[in-house]
Scaffold this motif. Structure first.
Motif, PDB file in Angstrom:
ATOM      1  N   SER A 183       0.818  -1.217   0.000  1.00 25.10           N
ATOM      2  CA  SER A 183       0.000   0.000   0.000  1.00 25.10           C
ATOM      3  C   SER A 183       0.851   1.265   0.000  1.00 25.10           C
ATOM      4  CB  SER A 183      -0.938  -0.014   1.202  1.00 25.10           C
ATOM      5  OG  SER A 183      -0.180  -0.135   2.388  1.00 25.10           O
ATOM      6  N   GLY A 184       2.049   1.170  -0.562  1.00 20.36           N
ATOM      7  CA  GLY A 184       2.906   2.354  -0.664  1.00 20.36           C
ATOM      8  C   GLY A 184       3.903   2.185  -1.776  1.00 20.36           C
ATOM      9  N   LEU A 185       4.842   3.099  -1.803  1.00 23.98           N
ATOM     10  CA  LEU A 185       5.869   3.119  -2.832  1.00 23.98           C
ATOM     11  C   LEU A 185       7.202   2.976  -2.106  1.00 23.98           C
ATOM     12  CD1 LEU A 185       5.868   3.786  -5.883  1.00 23.98           C
ATOM     13  CD2 LEU A 185       5.986   6.185  -5.271  1.00 23.98           C
ATOM     14  N   ASP A 186       8.080   2.087  -2.597  1.00 22.76           N
ATOM     15  CA  ASP A 186       9.387   1.919  -1.957  1.00 22.76           C
ATOM     16  C   ASP A 186      10.460   2.641  -2.753  1.00 22.76           C
ATOM     17  OD1 ASP A 186       8.176   0.339  -0.100  1.00 22.76           O
ATOM     18  OD2 ASP A 186       9.089  -1.541  -0.752  1.00 22.76           O
ATOM     19  N   ILE A 187      11.298   3.376  -2.043  1.00 23.61           N
ATOM     20  CA  ILE A 187      12.447   4.039  -2.667  1.00 23.61           C
ATOM     21  C   ILE A 187      13.694   3.549  -1.943  1.00 23.61           C
ATOM     22  CG2 ILE A 187      13.501   6.249  -3.328  1.00 23.61           C
ATOM     23  CD1 ILE A 187      10.697   7.546  -2.925  1.00 23.61           C
ATOM     24  N   ALA A 188      14.571   2.858  -2.687  1.00 20.05           N
ATOM     25  CA  ALA A 188      15.793   2.328  -2.081  1.00 20.05           C
ATOM     26  C   ALA A 188      16.857   3.419  -2.033  1.00 20.05           C
ATOM     27  CB  ALA A 188      16.291   1.130  -2.888  1.00 20.05           C
ATOM     28  N   HIS A 261      15.504   1.058   2.805  1.00 17.41           N
ATOM     29  CA  HIS A 261      14.653   1.776   1.841  1.00 17.41           C
ATOM     30  C   HIS A 261      13.619   2.588   2.598  1.00 17.41           C
ATOM     31  CE1 HIS A 261      11.857  -1.605   2.628  1.00 17.41           C
ATOM     32  NE2 HIS A 261      10.909  -0.807   2.168  1.00 17.41           N
ATOM     33  N   LEU A 262      13.011   3.516   1.883  1.00 11.54           N
ATOM     34  CA  LEU A 262      11.880   4.243   2.456  1.00 11.54           C
ATOM     35  C   LEU A 262      10.608   3.621   1.911  1.00 11.54           C
ATOM     36  CD1 LEU A 262      10.516   6.693   3.918  1.00 11.54           C
ATOM     37  CD2 LEU A 262      10.637   7.884   1.723  1.00 11.54           C
TER      38      LEU A 262
END
Ligand SMILES: [Zn+2]
Length: 291
Positions: A183-188, A261-262
């Motif tokens: 349910s989100g977006l991952d940014i490494a 990651h975020l």
């Protein structure tokens, strides 16, 4: 030549054109684009009454923004939304109600299979479950928060410099077991990279949670809440106002992760929606990352 001098020398018509272009540009950024799919959002024009109307989707209050001389309901669509006709109920200040219908299209999100070495992160024990339930109360409370605010900043910047690693909406399997969709977006990004507030808001909740690790919630107003998970450090306090670009914490690998990651979620009227819907086209994940 400075701007003032330019205005003096140019024909008034050119100045007017410039002003119109400026207004068009400003308006283009103000409202997010309609994406009528589960996990997307719809923007519905709901009249031009003098007083602000109230809009509700499935009984939950939704965002109402004034733009181009019109009121618009900005409605988040939960991932579980069925394809087909749906509606919002708009109530004006004189208490009359009107139904506005819209159609949600089906969207097939791809599957993602993740293997975790820490089995407790897949099948938590009884002690963990107590903590998870406690966490859930805090998380739900934050996501349901409503702050009445007319100037909601809707043009988000990418909160961290990094590579998009997991798209929004993926059907997830941990160690072959089906779990809730992503349910989100991952940014490494490497541990310690600064995370920026993508838009102005107020920090309403922060803490350490079993799955999400160190987490911050920002309330941007009118039911628009953003969430930042797995942080290494939290650099804001509850109640603190943040401006777009302010550092709120750093990237880490706390909670249920396979690496630093975020995880960034955006909730609108308590529906988790794709965060990229609020970003400029050039900052969004490329189409190939959306698989
Ligand atoms: Zn994630």
């Amino acid at each position: 030549m400075n701007i003032a001098a330019a205005y003096k020398t140019r024909a008034p018509l050119l100045s007017l054109l410039g002003l119109l272009l400026l207004l068009l540009h400003a308006n283009a950024q103000a409202l997010p684009q309609t994406e009528p799919v589960p996990g997307g959002l719809v923007v519905l024009a709901i009249g031009n009454s003098e007083e602000k109307p109230e809009a509700r989707f499935n009984k939950r209050k939704t965002m109402v923004i004034h733009e181009n001389g019109q009121w618009h309901a900005v409605v988040g669509l939960p991932l579980r939304t069925k394809a087909g006709r749906h509606h919002i109920i708009v109530t004006s200040s004189n208490r009359s109600s009107k139904k506005y219908s819209f159609t949600v299209q089906a969207k097939q999100y791809p599957e993602q299979h993740i293997t975790l070495k820490n089995k407790r992160m897949v099948n938590p024990n009884q002690y963990d479950m107590e903590r998870i339930n406690k966490d859930r109360t805090h998380i739900r409370g934050a996501l349901r928060h409503w702050q009445e605010k007319n100037n909601v900043q809707l043009d988000f910047i990418k909160p961290v410099q990094g590579i998009y690693s997991s798209a929004f909406g993926l059907k997830r399997f941990f160690n072959k077991q089906a779990r809730k969709p992503h349910s989100g977006l991952d940014i490494a990004a490497s541990q310690g990279t600064g995370i920026m507030a993508p838009a102005a808001g107020t920090v309403i909740e922060s803490g350490n949670y079993f799955f999400n690790g160190n987490t911050i919630f920002i309330d941007h107003g009118q039911g628009l809440i953003s969430m930042y998970c797995h942080l290494h450090s939290i650099q804001v306090e509850n109640g603190q106002a943040v401006a777009q670009g302010d550092i709120i914490g750093t990237v880490g690998k706390t909670g249920r992760v396979t690496g630093a990651h975020l995880h960034w979620s955006v909730s609108l009227n308590n529906a988790m929606v794709d965060p990229s819907l609020f970003m400029r086209a050039e900052d969004r994940p490329a189409a190939q990352n959306k698989k």
